[in-house]
Design a protein around this motif. Sequence first.
Motif, PDB file in Angstrom:
ATOM      1  N   GLN A  98      -9.148   7.915 -17.765  1.00 42.47           N
ATOM      2  CA  GLN A  98     -10.411   7.525 -18.377  1.00 42.47           C
ATOM      3  C   GLN A  98     -11.161   6.670 -17.364  1.00 42.47           C
ATOM      4  OE1 GLN A  98      -8.819   5.473 -21.792  1.00 42.47           O
ATOM      5  NE2 GLN A  98      -7.379   7.148 -22.029  1.00 42.47           N
ATOM      6  N   PRO A  99     -12.482   6.753 -17.348  1.00 45.59           N
ATOM      7  CA  PRO A  99     -13.242   6.011 -16.343  1.00 45.59           C
ATOM      8  C   PRO A  99     -12.891   4.527 -16.252  1.00 45.59           C
ATOM      9  CG  PRO A  99     -14.687   7.512 -17.516  1.00 45.59           C
ATOM     10  CD  PRO A  99     -13.342   7.558 -18.210  1.00 45.59           C
ATOM     11  N   ALA A 100     -12.698   3.876 -17.375  1.00 44.90           N
ATOM     12  CA  ALA A 100     -12.378   2.439 -17.356  1.00 44.90           C
ATOM     13  C   ALA A 100     -11.032   2.176 -16.680  1.00 44.90           C
ATOM     14  CB  ALA A 100     -12.377   1.877 -18.768  1.00 44.90           C
ATOM     15  N   LEU A 101     -10.116   3.128 -16.781  1.00 44.96           N
ATOM     16  CA  LEU A 101      -8.789   2.931 -16.202  1.00 44.96           C
ATOM     17  C   LEU A 101      -8.771   3.158 -14.694  1.00 44.96           C
ATOM     18  CD1 LEU A 101      -6.547   4.547 -18.952  1.00 44.96           C
ATOM     19  CD2 LEU A 101      -7.012   2.129 -18.547  1.00 44.96           C
ATOM     20  N   LEU A 102      -9.780   3.861 -14.165  1.00 44.68           N
ATOM     21  CA  LEU A 102      -9.838   4.049 -12.719  1.00 44.68           C
ATOM     22  C   LEU A 102      -9.961   2.716 -11.992  1.00 44.68           C
ATOM     23  CD1 LEU A 102     -12.005   7.246 -12.295  1.00 44.68           C
ATOM     24  CD2 LEU A 102      -9.570   6.973 -11.827  1.00 44.68           C
ATOM     25  N   ASN A 103     -10.694   1.780 -12.590  1.00 45.50           N
ATOM     26  CA  ASN A 103     -10.810   0.452 -11.982  1.00 45.50           C
ATOM     27  C   ASN A 103      -9.463  -0.245 -11.919  1.00 45.50           C
ATOM     28  OD1 ASN A 103     -13.565   0.757 -11.639  1.00 45.50           O
ATOM     29  ND2 ASN A 103     -14.058  -0.224 -13.581  1.00 45.50           N
ATOM     30  N   ALA A 104      -8.650  -0.062 -12.941  1.00 44.95           N
ATOM     31  CA  ALA A 104      -7.315  -0.670 -12.953  1.00 44.95           C
ATOM     32  C   ALA A 104      -6.424  -0.032 -11.888  1.00 44.95           C
ATOM     33  CB  ALA A 104      -6.689  -0.537 -14.332  1.00 44.95           C
ATOM     34  N   ALA A 105      -6.540   1.285 -11.713  1.00 47.02           N
ATOM     35  CA  ALA A 105      -5.767   1.967 -10.671  1.00 47.02           C
ATOM     36  C   ALA A 105      -6.219   1.493  -9.292  1.00 47.02           C
ATOM     37  CB  ALA A 105      -5.922   3.477 -10.799  1.00 47.02           C
ATOM     38  N   GLU A 106      -7.519   1.311  -9.138  1.00 44.20           N
ATOM     39  CA  GLU A 106      -8.051   0.792  -7.870  1.00 44.20           C
ATOM     40  C   GLU A 106      -7.506  -0.604  -7.581  1.00 44.20           C
ATOM     41  OE1 GLU A 106     -12.349  -0.115  -5.710  1.00 44.20           O
ATOM     42  OE2 GLU A 106     -12.310   0.560  -7.791  1.00 44.20           O
ATOM     43  N   GLN A 107      -7.490  -1.441  -8.593  1.00 50.30           N
ATOM     44  CA  GLN A 107      -6.973  -2.802  -8.445  1.00 50.30           C
ATOM     45  C   GLN A 107      -5.495  -2.783  -8.041  1.00 50.30           C
ATOM     46  OE1 GLN A 107      -7.198  -5.085 -12.053  1.00 50.30           O
ATOM     47  NE2 GLN A 107      -6.156  -6.852 -11.184  1.00 50.30           N
ATOM     48  N   LEU A 108      -4.702  -1.914  -8.663  1.00 47.98           N
ATOM     49  CA  LEU A 108      -3.284  -1.821  -8.312  1.00 47.98           C
ATOM     50  C   LEU A 108      -3.124  -1.318  -6.878  1.00 47.98           C
ATOM     51  CD1 LEU A 108      -0.306  -2.054  -8.979  1.00 47.98           C
ATOM     52  CD2 LEU A 108      -0.444   0.211 -10.068  1.00 47.98           C
ATOM     53  N   GLY A 109      -3.899  -0.322  -6.492  1.00 53.70           N
ATOM     54  CA  GLY A 109      -3.843   0.174  -5.113  1.00 53.70           C
ATOM     55  C   GLY A 109      -4.147  -0.916  -4.106  1.00 53.70           C
ATOM     56  N   ARG A 110      -5.157  -1.723  -4.410  1.00 60.67           N
ATOM     57  CA  ARG A 110      -5.519  -2.836  -3.529  1.00 60.67           C
ATOM     58  C   ARG A 110      -4.385  -3.867  -3.480  1.00 60.67           C
ATOM     59  NH1 ARG A 110     -10.430  -4.648  -5.505  1.00 60.67           N
ATOM     60  NH2 ARG A 110     -11.534  -3.591  -3.837  1.00 60.67           N
ATOM     61  N   GLU A 111      -3.838  -4.191  -4.648  1.00 66.87           N
ATOM     62  CA  GLU A 111      -2.810  -5.226  -4.721  1.00 66.87           C
ATOM     63  C   GLU A 111      -1.532  -4.833  -3.975  1.00 66.87           C
ATOM     64  OE1 GLU A 111      -0.679  -8.057  -8.099  1.00 66.87           O
ATOM     65  OE2 GLU A 111      -2.086  -6.504  -8.724  1.00 66.87           O
ATOM     66  N   ILE A 112      -1.090  -3.592  -4.135  1.00 60.66           N
ATOM     67  CA  ILE A 112       0.138  -3.199  -3.425  1.00 60.66           C
ATOM     68  C   ILE A 112      -0.104  -3.108  -1.920  1.00 60.66           C
ATOM     69  CG2 ILE A 112       1.266  -2.129  -5.411  1.00 60.66           C
ATOM     70  CD1 ILE A 112       0.416   0.610  -4.329  1.00 60.66           C
ATOM     71  N   ASN A 113      -1.332  -2.805  -1.513  1.00 61.82           N
ATOM     72  CA  ASN A 113      -1.655  -2.823  -0.090  1.00 61.82           C
ATOM     73  C   ASN A 113      -1.598  -4.252   0.444  1.00 61.82           C
ATOM     74  OD1 ASN A 113      -2.687  -1.798   2.486  1.00 61.82           O
ATOM     75  ND2 ASN A 113      -4.525  -2.916   1.907  1.00 61.82           N
ATOM     76  N   GLU A 114      -2.175  -5.188  -0.296  1.00 60.69           N
ATOM     77  CA  GLU A 114      -2.173  -6.590   0.127  1.00 60.69           C
ATOM     78  C   GLU A 114      -0.765  -7.165   0.180  1.00 60.69           C
ATOM     79  OE1 GLU A 114      -4.809  -8.364  -2.717  1.00 60.69           O
ATOM     80  OE2 GLU A 114      -6.607  -7.632  -1.687  1.00 60.69           O
ATOM     81  N   LYS A 115       0.128  -6.606  -0.635  1.00 57.60           N
ATOM     82  CA  LYS A 115       1.519  -7.089  -0.664  1.00 57.60           C
ATOM     83  C   LYS A 115       2.420  -6.292   0.282  1.00 57.60           C
ATOM     84  CE  LYS A 115       1.053  -8.997  -5.245  1.00 57.60           C
ATOM     85  NZ  LYS A 115       1.495 -10.353  -5.289  1.00 57.60           N
ATOM     86  N   LYS A 116       1.771  -5.585   1.205  1.00 58.93           N
ATOM     87  CA  LYS A 116       2.450  -4.929   2.342  1.00 58.93           C
ATOM     88  C   LYS A 116       3.335  -3.743   1.987  1.00 58.93           C
ATOM     89  CE  LYS A 116       0.657  -8.047   5.010  1.00 58.93           C
ATOM     90  NZ  LYS A 116      -0.752  -7.861   5.230  1.00 58.93           N
ATOM     91  N   LEU A 117       3.000  -3.035   0.924  1.00 67.48           N
ATOM     92  CA  LEU A 117       3.714  -1.791   0.643  1.00 67.48           C
ATOM     93  C   LEU A 117       3.211  -0.744   1.623  1.00 67.48           C
ATOM     94  CD1 LEU A 117       5.663  -0.235  -1.244  1.00 67.48           C
ATOM     95  CD2 LEU A 117       3.664   0.388  -2.590  1.00 67.48           C
ATOM     96  N   THR A 118       4.120  -0.045   2.263  1.00 66.68           N
ATOM     97  CA  THR A 118       3.707   0.959   3.246  1.00 66.68           C
ATOM     98  C   THR A 118       3.550   2.327   2.588  1.00 66.68           C
ATOM     99  OG1 THR A 118       5.962   1.585   3.864  1.00 66.68           O
ATOM    100  CG2 THR A 118       4.967  -0.251   5.075  1.00 66.68           C
ATOM    101  N   THR A 119       2.724   3.145   3.196  1.00 66.17           N
ATOM    102  CA  THR A 119       2.510   4.504   2.701  1.00 66.17           C
ATOM    103  C   THR A 119       3.816   5.283   2.706  1.00 66.17           C
ATOM    104  OG1 THR A 119       0.229   4.461   3.486  1.00 66.17           O
ATOM    105  CG2 THR A 119       1.169   6.616   3.046  1.00 66.17           C
ATOM    106  N   SER A 120       4.660   5.066   3.707  1.00 69.92           N
ATOM    107  CA  SER A 120       5.924   5.814   3.763  1.00 69.92           C
ATOM    108  C   SER A 120       6.829   5.460   2.589  1.00 69.92           C
ATOM    109  CB  SER A 120       6.646   5.585   5.088  1.00 69.92           C
ATOM    110  OG  SER A 120       7.043   4.247   5.222  1.00 69.92           O
TER     111      SER A 120
END
Length: 128
Positions: free
Chosen positions: A15-37
Amino acid sequence: MEKEQIVSWVQQGPQPALLNAAEQLGREINEKKLTTSQIRQVFTRLKSIEAKGYATQRTDFMMLKPYLAYAAGRQDRVEGLRLFKDKITIGIDAVFEGGSPENEPKRFVNFCKLFEAVLAYHRAFGGK
């Protein structure tokens, strides 16, 4: 991304509103140094299950939970991996606990879309 948002995505679809939450999680795991691999190892397993068909691969999907727990335990210094495991585990549970068993394959598809969205946002924010 809160538990209710994850469960809603898995049970009712993106749902459109949930895309923002997915974006936030993507940003947060990147900031916490999760690697793509680290994500891709799980993503490869998920795509294999999806390609072979959920009906025949249900057990393999269920086994993603212990695989994630093992990976997070093995690399306990990676805070992003623990966060990722916690959120994805909620989604896996939502597939199995989301109501009628005949709708389980649809919930699995929704889960895959959630996973793909988080992976895409992680990469968009510079995930390496």
